[in-house]
Design an enzyme around this catalytic site. Structure first.
Site, PDB file in Angstrom:
ATOM      1  N   LYS A   1     -28.801 -18.810  99.575  1.00  0.00           N
ATOM      2  CA  LYS A   1     -29.801 -19.673  98.934  1.00  0.00           C
ATOM      3  C   LYS A   1     -29.619 -21.138  99.299  1.00  0.00           C
ATOM      4  O   LYS A   1     -30.589 -21.851  99.508  1.00  0.00           O
ATOM      5  CB  LYS A   1     -29.732 -19.536  97.409  1.00  0.00           C
ATOM      6  CG  LYS A   1     -30.359 -18.267  96.917  1.00  0.00           C
ATOM      7  CD  LYS A   1     -30.687 -18.401  95.449  1.00  0.00           C
ATOM      8  CE  LYS A   1     -31.448 -17.169  94.989  1.00  0.00           C
ATOM      9  NZ  LYS A   1     -31.717 -17.178  93.563  1.00  0.00           N
TER      10      LYS A   1
ATOM     11  N   LYS B   1     -34.390  -8.315 102.388  1.00  0.00           N
ATOM     12  CA  LYS B   1     -34.747  -7.831 101.047  1.00  0.00           C
ATOM     13  C   LYS B   1     -36.146  -8.319 100.680  1.00  0.00           C
ATOM     14  O   LYS B   1     -36.536  -9.424 101.045  1.00  0.00           O
ATOM     15  CB  LYS B   1     -33.719  -8.432 100.074  1.00  0.00           C
ATOM     16  CG  LYS B   1     -33.726  -7.900  98.699  1.00  0.00           C
ATOM     17  CD  LYS B   1     -32.740  -8.670  97.823  1.00  0.00           C
ATOM     18  CE  LYS B   1     -33.237 -10.075  97.516  1.00  0.00           C
ATOM     19  NZ  LYS B   1     -32.535 -10.758  96.421  1.00  0.00           N
TER      20      LYS B   1
ATOM     21  N   LYS C   1     -39.242 -12.603  95.824  1.00  0.00           N
ATOM     22  CA  LYS C   1     -40.413 -13.358  95.380  1.00  0.00           C
ATOM     23  C   LYS C   1     -40.572 -14.650  96.173  1.00  0.00           C
ATOM     24  O   LYS C   1     -41.625 -15.263  96.157  1.00  0.00           O
ATOM     25  CB  LYS C   1     -40.368 -13.633  93.874  1.00  0.00           C
ATOM     26  CG  LYS C   1     -39.005 -13.848  93.267  1.00  0.00           C
ATOM     27  CD  LYS C   1     -39.011 -13.711  91.737  1.00  0.00           C
ATOM     28  CE  LYS C   1     -37.607 -13.537  91.198  1.00  0.00           C
ATOM     29  NZ  LYS C   1     -37.502 -13.122  89.826  1.00  0.00           N
TER      30      LYS C   1
HETATM   31  P1  TYM Z   1     -33.329 -11.677  89.993  1.00  0.00           P
HETATM   32  O1  TYM Z   1     -34.198 -12.372  89.007  1.00  0.00           O
HETATM   33  O2  TYM Z   1     -33.258 -12.200  91.373  1.00  0.00           O
HETATM   34  O3  TYM Z   1     -33.738 -10.154  90.085  1.00  0.00           O
HETATM   35  C1  TYM Z   1     -33.872  -9.368  88.913  1.00  0.00           C
HETATM   36  C2  TYM Z   1     -33.451  -7.942  89.174  1.00  0.00           C
HETATM   37  O4  TYM Z   1     -34.258  -7.374  90.205  1.00  0.00           O
HETATM   38  C3  TYM Z   1     -33.411  -6.819  91.203  1.00  0.00           C
HETATM   39  N1  TYM Z   1     -34.072  -6.972  92.510  1.00  0.00           N
HETATM   40  C4  TYM Z   1     -34.219  -5.977  93.388  1.00  0.00           C
HETATM   41  N2  TYM Z   1     -33.872  -4.676  93.348  1.00  0.00           N
HETATM   42  C5  TYM Z   1     -34.168  -3.914  94.409  1.00  0.00           C
HETATM   43  N3  TYM Z   1     -34.791  -4.400  95.525  1.00  0.00           N
HETATM   44  C6  TYM Z   1     -35.150  -5.690  95.620  1.00  0.00           C
HETATM   45  N4  TYM Z   1     -35.766  -6.150  96.701  1.00  0.00           N
HETATM   46  C7  TYM Z   1     -34.860  -6.554  94.514  1.00  0.00           C
HETATM   47  N5  TYM Z   1     -35.076  -7.865  94.259  1.00  0.00           N
HETATM   48  C8  TYM Z   1     -34.577  -8.106  93.033  1.00  0.00           C
HETATM   49  C9  TYM Z   1     -32.135  -7.628  91.125  1.00  0.00           C
HETATM   50  O5  TYM Z   1     -31.054  -6.916  91.689  1.00  0.00           O
HETATM   51  C10 TYM Z   1     -31.985  -7.823  89.645  1.00  0.00           C
HETATM   52  O6  TYM Z   1     -31.403  -6.705  89.037  1.00  0.00           O
HETATM   53  N6  TYM Z   1     -28.719 -13.164  88.756  1.00  0.00           N
HETATM   54  C11 TYM Z   1     -29.799 -12.250  88.428  1.00  0.00           C
HETATM   55  C12 TYM Z   1     -30.298 -12.374  87.007  1.00  0.00           C
HETATM   56  C13 TYM Z   1     -29.250 -12.311  85.968  1.00  0.00           C
HETATM   57  C14 TYM Z   1     -28.577 -11.158  85.479  1.00  0.00           C
HETATM   58  C15 TYM Z   1     -27.702 -11.620  84.459  1.00  0.00           C
HETATM   59  C16 TYM Z   1     -28.656  -9.814  85.803  1.00  0.00           C
HETATM   60  C17 TYM Z   1     -28.765 -13.380  85.264  1.00  0.00           C
HETATM   61  N7  TYM Z   1     -27.855 -12.954  84.370  1.00  0.00           N
HETATM   62  C18 TYM Z   1     -26.870 -10.735  83.773  1.00  0.00           C
HETATM   63  C19 TYM Z   1     -27.816  -8.925  85.109  1.00  0.00           C
HETATM   64  C20 TYM Z   1     -26.954  -9.390  84.108  1.00  0.00           C
HETATM   65  C21 TYM Z   1     -30.966 -12.505  89.360  1.00  0.00           C
HETATM   66  O7  TYM Z   1     -31.110 -13.556  89.903  1.00  0.00           O
HETATM   67  O8  TYM Z   1     -31.858 -11.509  89.405  1.00  0.00           O
END
Ligand code: TYM
Length: 339
Positions: free
Chosen positions: A118, A202, A205
Site C-alpha cells: 500500500k 487480487k 476496491k
Molecule cells: P478489507 O476491508 O480490505 O477486506 C475485508 C474482508 O474482505 C476480504 N477480501 C477478500 N477476500 C477474498 N478475495 C478478495 N479479493 C478479497 N478482498 C478483500 C479480506 O480478506 C477481509 O476479510 N484489515 C482488514 C479489516 C480488519 C479486520 C479486523 C479483519 C480490521 N480489523 C479484525 C478481521 C479482524 C481489511 O483491511 O479488510
C-alpha cells in the site's frame, strides 16, 4: 497467573473505504453469515478507524460506513443474532491499540506485506496510522478475546501478527493465556478472488479500472459485461481441476462460480467439463446476478433510512462495549495503570 479458558467467539471487520467487491462478499461477508447461522457468538465491525489510515473525505466516510453496514444486513447478518457496529463507537479499540503499539516490535511491522504494497515507494509519506494498522487490528480482535477470525487470504499475516502480540503480552506481563491466540478462518473456494483482467492480482476496491472487479452494487447488465470481458485463455473448461493449473484467470472464474453456488470447484468442473467460455461466462453472470441483485436491492432500501442503520450500529456498539469493558479493565490492571 493462568486466566480462564476462552469460549469460542468470532470477530471480523471490513473497511468502509469505497464500495464493496465480490471479493469482500465471497471472502468475508458470506462466510460470516454461515458462522452466525451455525450459532457461534459473532461480532462484525465496520472498521472506520482503519479506513482513515489513508485519506477519506468525511462525508464519503459516513456514507461508506452506512453502506457497509447495509451490505452486512442485506447479506444476512442479523443484528438480533450478531453484534454489528462501527469501530469508532467503541473507544476500547483505540485504547488497546495503543497498548499493543507498545507490545509489537518495529521489526514485526516491517515484515507486513500489505503495508509494503500500500505504501509502495512513497512509504515516507504514508501515515503513521497505516504503519501501525496491524496493531490496531490485533486490538479489534483481542478486545473481545475473539478466538476465530474469518477473513480472506490477504489478511492471514495480520491475524498471525495478532497471535504474536497476544503471546508477547501474555509472556511479558506473566498472565498466561489472558489473550487467546485467535485462529484465522480462511475456508472455501473463494478466499482469494482475483482481478478479472489480471489473474495475478487480487480483486480490490481500489484497482485502477472498474472492469477488474464486480461491485456488490453493480446492476445485471454491468455484471454480464464484466464477466464477458473477463480475461481467459483460448482453452475452454477442462475435465478435471488439474487442467486449470497455470491458468489463473480460468481458475478464478471457476472458484467464483463455486463460491457463489456453494459447491466445490471439482463439482463445477464436473458440471461444465469441456464447455467453452461462451457457455460458462453467461452462466456465471446469471448466477452472480441471482445472488447479488437481491442484496443490492435490499441495500438500497436500507440506505433510504440512514437513521435506522445508525440505530442498529449504536445498539451493536452498546453490546460490544459490554463485552470489552471487563477485558479492558483487567488489561489496565495487568499493565499497572492506576484507575
Ligand atoms: P478489507 O476491508 O480490505 O477486506 C475485508 C474482508 O474482505 C476480504 N477480501 C477478500 N477476500 C477474498 N478475495 C478478495 N479479493 C478479497 N478482498 C478483500 C479480506 O480478506 C477481509 O476479510 N484489515 C482488514 C479489516 C480488519 C479486520 C479486523 C479483519 C480490521 N480489523 C479484525 C478481521 C479482524 C481489511 O483491511 O479488510
Amino acid at each position: 497467573m493462568t486466566e480462564a479458558a476462552h469460549t469460542p467467539r468470532v470477530f471480523s471487520g471490513i473497511k468502509p473505504s469505497g464500495g464493496l467487491t465480490l471479493g469482500n462478499y465471497l471472502g468475508a461477508i458470506k462466510r460470516w453469515v454461515d458462522m452466525q447461522d451455525q450459532g457461534m457468538e459473532t461480532l462484525y465491525c465496520v472498521v472506520d478507524m482503519h479506513a482513515i489510515t489513508v485519506w477519506q473525505d468525511p462525508a464519503a466516510l459516513t456514507h461508506a460506513t452506512r453502506e457497509v453496514a447495509a451490505a452486512f444486513i442485506a447479506s444476512g447478518i442479523d443484528p438480533a443474532k450478531s453484534i454489528l457496529f462501527n469501530q469508532s463507537m467503541v473507544s476500547g479499540h483505540a485504547e488497546l491499540g495503543w497498548i499493543f503499539n507498545c507490545v509489537a516490535r518495529v521489526g514485526w511491522m516491517n515484515r507486513m506485506t500489505q503495508f509494503k504494497d500500500k505504501a509502495g515507494k512513497s512509504a515516507e509519506k504514508a501515515s503513521l496510522g497505516l504503519y501501525a494498522y496491524p496493531s490496531l487490528m490485533a486490538a479489534d480482535i483481542l478486545l473481545y478475546h475473539a478466538t476465530h477470525v474469518p477473513v480472506g487470504e490477504d489478511q492471514k499475516q495480520h491475524v498471525e501478527l495478532t497471535r504474536d502480540i497476544a503471546a508477547k503480552f501474555n509472556h511479558d506481563y506473566k498472565c498466561d493465556n489472558f489473550f487467546p491466540a485467535p485462529e484465522p478462518v480462511i475456508e472455501g473456494p473463494a478466499t482469494r478472488v482475483m482481478n478479472l483482467r489480471d489473474g495475478s492480482k487480487k480483486m480490490s476496491k481500489s484497482g485502477a479500472s472498474d472492469m477488474e472487479r464486480i461491485n456488490m452494487t453493480d446492476d445485471a447488465d454491468t455484471i454480464a459485461k464484466k464477466f464477458k470481458k473477463a480475461r481467459t485463455d483460448p482453452d475452454g473448461l477442462p475435465d478435471t481441476l488439474e487442467g486449470l493449473q497455470g491458468r489463473a484467470e480460468a481458475r478464478n472464474l471457476v472458484d467464483i462460480y463455486a463460491g457463489l453456488s456453494n459447491q466445490s470447484p471439482e463439482a463445477v468442473i464436473a458440471e461444465y467439463a469441456g464447455a467453452g467460455w461462451g457457455r460458462f461466462k453467461p452462466a456465471l453472470a446469471d448466477l452472480a446476478v441471482d445472488k447479488l441483485a437481491p442484496i443490492s436491492t435490499e441495500m438500497k432500501r436500507l440506505m433510504d433510512d440512514p437513521a435506522e442503520i445508525d440505530r442498529v450500529l449504536r445498539h451493536g456498539a452498546d453490546q460490544a462495549r459490554a463485552i470489552a469493558e471487563p477485558i479492558l479493565a483487567r488489561t489496565r490492571e495487568i499493565v499497572g495503570f492506576v484507575s
